[in-house]
Every structure is written in structure tokens, then in C-alpha cells.
Design an enzyme around this catalytic site. Structure first.
Site, PDB file in Angstrom:
ATOM      1  N   CYS A   9      44.034  -5.696  41.103  1.00 40.85           N
ATOM      2  CA  CYS A   9      43.132  -6.170  40.057  1.00 40.85           C
ATOM      3  C   CYS A   9      42.052  -7.126  40.551  1.00 40.85           C
ATOM      4  CB  CYS A   9      43.934  -6.844  38.948  1.00 40.85           C
ATOM      5  SG  CYS A   9      45.086  -5.725  38.131  1.00 40.85           S
TER       6      CYS A   9
ATOM      7  N   CYS B  95      45.077 -12.911  38.930  1.00 36.33           N
ATOM      8  CA  CYS B  95      46.279 -12.437  39.620  1.00 36.33           C
ATOM      9  C   CYS B  95      46.079 -10.970  39.982  1.00 36.33           C
ATOM     10  CB  CYS B  95      47.506 -12.586  38.719  1.00 36.33           C
ATOM     11  SG  CYS B  95      47.377 -11.643  37.172  1.00 36.33           S
TER      12      CYS B  95
END
Length: 433
Positions: free
Chosen positions: A124, A417
Site C-alpha cells: 500500500c 502502513c
């Protein structure tokens, strides 16, 4: 770790739930410019609307979305197509026909074929890697002008034959005689035909991110009510920002075969979308007549236990990047954190506000502190705007730049994250207006 967190963090102070939006003109602070180090600026950032996968974009390919973002960037900046030194894109689930999607998208967008392009992946935070790679190239003196971005296309993910079937098909390709081919065909069983879908679980732990987020929320004592309140906040602020015309990075994209131009962002679980940013040395930007939006300053990448700390990248990255920049939480005027899950965000905020966690897991003497919520994700976040895995990082950075301009702040902080227990954080400084 989970059991220790349960007992030690349940009594952490509750994160401030004052969601009220208030824009404060901050006093001018010191600049983060460093002697002998090039100033690197964000000139512009754009993105396609982030849409629910399987809907409007369903018949496209990843490079179509990336090309649209690149063309939108060209249109918005009037950048000559041969003025770019390098193009870098991030993506997570690759289309096998366009594995280097940066190259295919740049050619499709009309950039010169003399401009090198490559694609990176880091879950991500893939477009974060694309941007920081560009920063590195400029800092090293290799380039002056970089286009970075990211794309994700969940409407058509690669689905493979089973490994047994793949081995049989490869053997068929090598077979020399009809007898060998018939023997291999005769060995195929129903089990061979079971397809392999892209994994939704962590390879190292075999756990889905959602399950990990649930355990993390439980370990930090995050209640269902807190999670629901945060999700509602995200959607409410995104709607307010959209209605106020603040989401100016979203470009209009005419989908081939569709009779309307898509202009509004959508929220979704699995999202299609692309983003692009123009990054330059300050000297080059000014020489070309651009007014930069922001300086890209210090950044860090972090990595921790992928089982019990999978989604704690912001908690680990924030104090490290602040230390590199010589700043404190109070110095930051704008926070933009990636919202993977409401529980994940709340757990990170509680970890950041815990002396015990700082001392036992981060080797710090004291907590860094949780962000003031009146500075946090004020235009919505990934929960409400959508999250195309490879594209979100550029959205976060562009949003910080725009919010600093709108709110009169000087410093912004991006944190996210990523799968594998990894994370990223970056400090952004407003360009003098």
C-alpha cells in the site's frame, strides 16, 4: 505481544474525539532547508476518481487509468512531454501484459519514448516508493524532473491455473511426440482445473489483513463504537470536502463507451484508480515558470513484526521522521494518515500516545503523542475516498500540500502502513505563498 498489549494499553488515555474542523493560521516556523542539499518540490498532483472495482472502470486495463492520470497531469501543468527525465509508477497486483505499467502508461499518454520508466511495488505504499525514488534521483543529480504515481486495478486481477495444471501445460509445450502430448492430456484431473486467485492473506503469517486489524484493535482496547465513530467522521469530512470543492486533485475522466464524465470520488472496499505527481528540483521548477505547492522533506521507511504489528507503520514511522526533521508533533499543522481500517487508525493513535508502548517496543524514553484530531485527515481518508493500493501515497502527499495552502500551515506529515509489517512517513513543508 498481543496479551501484553491487552493488559498494558487498555488504560491508555482515550484518543481525543473532538472531530471539529477548525483552520488555524499558524505562525511562520524555521524552514527545513539544508545547506548543500537540493530543495525538491511538489509542483502538482492529480488522480482519477477512485471508484468501486467492477463498476465504471471494469472494461479498462491498469495502464488506461495510469495514462489518464498522466494526461491529467500534463493538462494541468502544460508540461512539455519531453521535459521529464524519468517516470516511476507503483502498483501491487500487476497485469501480466503490462508488467512495467509505468512504461506502457507513459507511452500511451504521449510522453517521449526517450524517457526511461520503471515500476515499483511495496504493497500500500508503492506510490510512496515511487515518489521517494524520484526524490533520490533528483538529490543525486541524476534528474531534475520526475513524474511519479501509482495505479491499482482490482476489476480484473490475474487468475492463474493451478500449479499442477501449469506444470502440465508447460510439459505439453515441451512434448516432442503425439504420444507424449496425449499422455499429458490424459493425466489432467478435475483438481487441475481449480484456479488460483491472488492471495488476500499475508504470505508469512497466512492471516488476512482484516483479521490482523481486528486483533490489533482488541489489543489496544479499541471499541466497536470508536471504530464506527471514526468511519463516520471519515465519510462526513470527505463529503464536506467534496461539496466545498476542496478535492481539486480529482480530474475528469471520460471512460470509453460510457456516456458521462466521471468527476466524483467514491468509497469502496476494493478500488480502481490512479494518481500522478510532478516532482522537480526547486531551481528547475522556477526556471520553467512553475509555482511549487510544497517542499518534500525528510522521509523514512519502517518495518516491524508482520504478525502482531502488521498495521503499525504510522506509529513507528512518525517519531522517526520527526526526529530526522528536528520537529515535534506540536510543529505539525496537517496530518494525513492512510486509513486501512478504522480500528487500525485508532490502534496507531493509541500506540503513539502510550509511554509503555514507546519504551517496550520502540526503544524510546517517552511517547511521541497522538495527533490533534482537529489537524487529522480533515478532507476524509481512505475509508471514505477509496484506496487503490498502489495509488494512495500520491493522494496523501497532494492532499497535505493542498491543505497546507488552504489552512495556512507550514509542516505536514504523511504516514501509512503496508502489508508485510512495513510503513512510510514523510514531512512536507509548505511552499511560501
Amino acid at each position: 505481544m498481543a496479551s501484553m498489549l491487552m493488559t498494558s494499553l487498555r488504560c491508555c488515555p482515550a484518543v481525543n474525539r473532538a472531530w471539529a474542523v477548525q483552520y488555524v493560521q499558524t505562525k511562520s516556523k524555521k524552514t527545513l532547508a539544508k545547506p548543500g542539499v537540493k530543495n525538491i518540490v511538489l509542483v502538482e498532483g492529480v488522480r482519477t476518481p477512485f471508484l468501486l472495482s467492477g463498476t465504471t472502470y471494469a472494461d479498462l486495463m491498469p495502464h488506461d487509468l495510469a495514462r489518464a492520470a498522466l494526461q491529467g497531469l500534463l493538462h494541468k501543468t502544460s508540461l512539455p512531454k519531453d521535459a521529464v527525465d524519468y517516470i516511476i509508477y507503483g502498483t501491487v497486483i500487476q497485469e501480466v501484459k503490462t508488467s512495467n505499467v509505468a512504461r506502457e502508461a507513459s507511452l500511451g499518454a504521449g510522453f517521449s519514448d526517450k524517457i526511461p520508466s520503471h515500476t515499483v511495488t511495496m504493497a500500500c505504499i508503492s506510490s510512496n516508493v515511487a515518489m521517494t525514488t524520484g526524490v533520490g534521483l533528483i538529490t543525486a543529480g541524476q534528474c531534475d524532473t520526475i513524474v511519479a504515481g501509482g495505479v491499482e486495478f482490482m476489476s480484473d486481477v490475474p487468475i492463474r491455473h493451478s500449479r499442477k495444471m501449469r506444470k502440465t501445460m508447460l510439459a505439453l509445450n515441451r512434448a516432442k511426440t503425439l504420444g507424449q502430448r496425449l499422455s499429458l492430456i490424459g493425466s489432467i484431473r478435475m483438481a487441475h482445473l481449480t484456479p488460483e486467485l491472488p492471495a488476500v492473506a499475508e504470505f508469512s503469517t497466512a492471516e488476512t489483513m482484516g483479521h490482523s486489524a481486528d486483533r490489533l484493535a482488541a489489543a489496544f482496547g479499541v471499541t466497536r463504537l470508536e471504530q464506527d465513530e471514526f468511519a463516520l467522521r471519515s465519510h462526513t469530512l470527505a463529503k464536506q470536502a467534496q461539496d466545498a470543492g476542496l478535492l481539486s486533485d480529482v480530474i475528469s475522466f471520460k471512460v470509453p463507451g460510457n456516456h458521462s464524465a466521471v468527476t466524483a470520488a467514491n468509497s469502496s472496499f476494493l478500488t480502481d484508480g490512479a494518481s500522478a505527481v510532478l516532482i522537480m528540483s526547486e531551481e528547475k521548477a522556477l526556471a520553467m515558470g512553475y509555482k511549487p505547492k510544497a517542499y518534500l522533506r525528510d522521509f523514512v521507511f519502517v518495518s516491524q513484526d508482520p504478525k502482531d504489528q502488521l498495521l503499525l507503520g504510522p506509529a513507528y514511522g512518525t517519531p522517526k521522521v520527526l526526529a530526522r526533521a528536528g520537529l515535534t508533533m506540536d510543529d505539525i499543522d496537517v496530518f494525513e494518515f492512510h486509513e486501512a481500517f478504522a480500528g487500525q487508525i485508532m490502534a496507531n493513535l493509541k500506540a503513539m500516545d502510550s509511554d509503555w508502548f514507546a519504551q517496550n517496543y520502540m526503544g524510546r524514553k517517552a511517547k511521541v503523542g497522538a495527533p490533534a484530531m482537529e489537524k487529522f485527515n480533515l478532507w476524509g481518508g481512505s475509508l471514505s475516498l477509496g484506496h487503490p493500493f498502489g495509488a494512495t501515497g500520491c493522494r496523501l502527499v497532494t492532499t497535505v500540500a493542498h491543505r497546507l495552502q488552504k489552512e495556512g500551515g507550514q509542516y505536514g506529515l504523511v504516514a501509512a502502513c503496508a502489508a508485510g509489517g512495513q510503513g512510510h512517513a514523510m514531512v512536507i513543508e509548505a511552499y511560501p505563498q
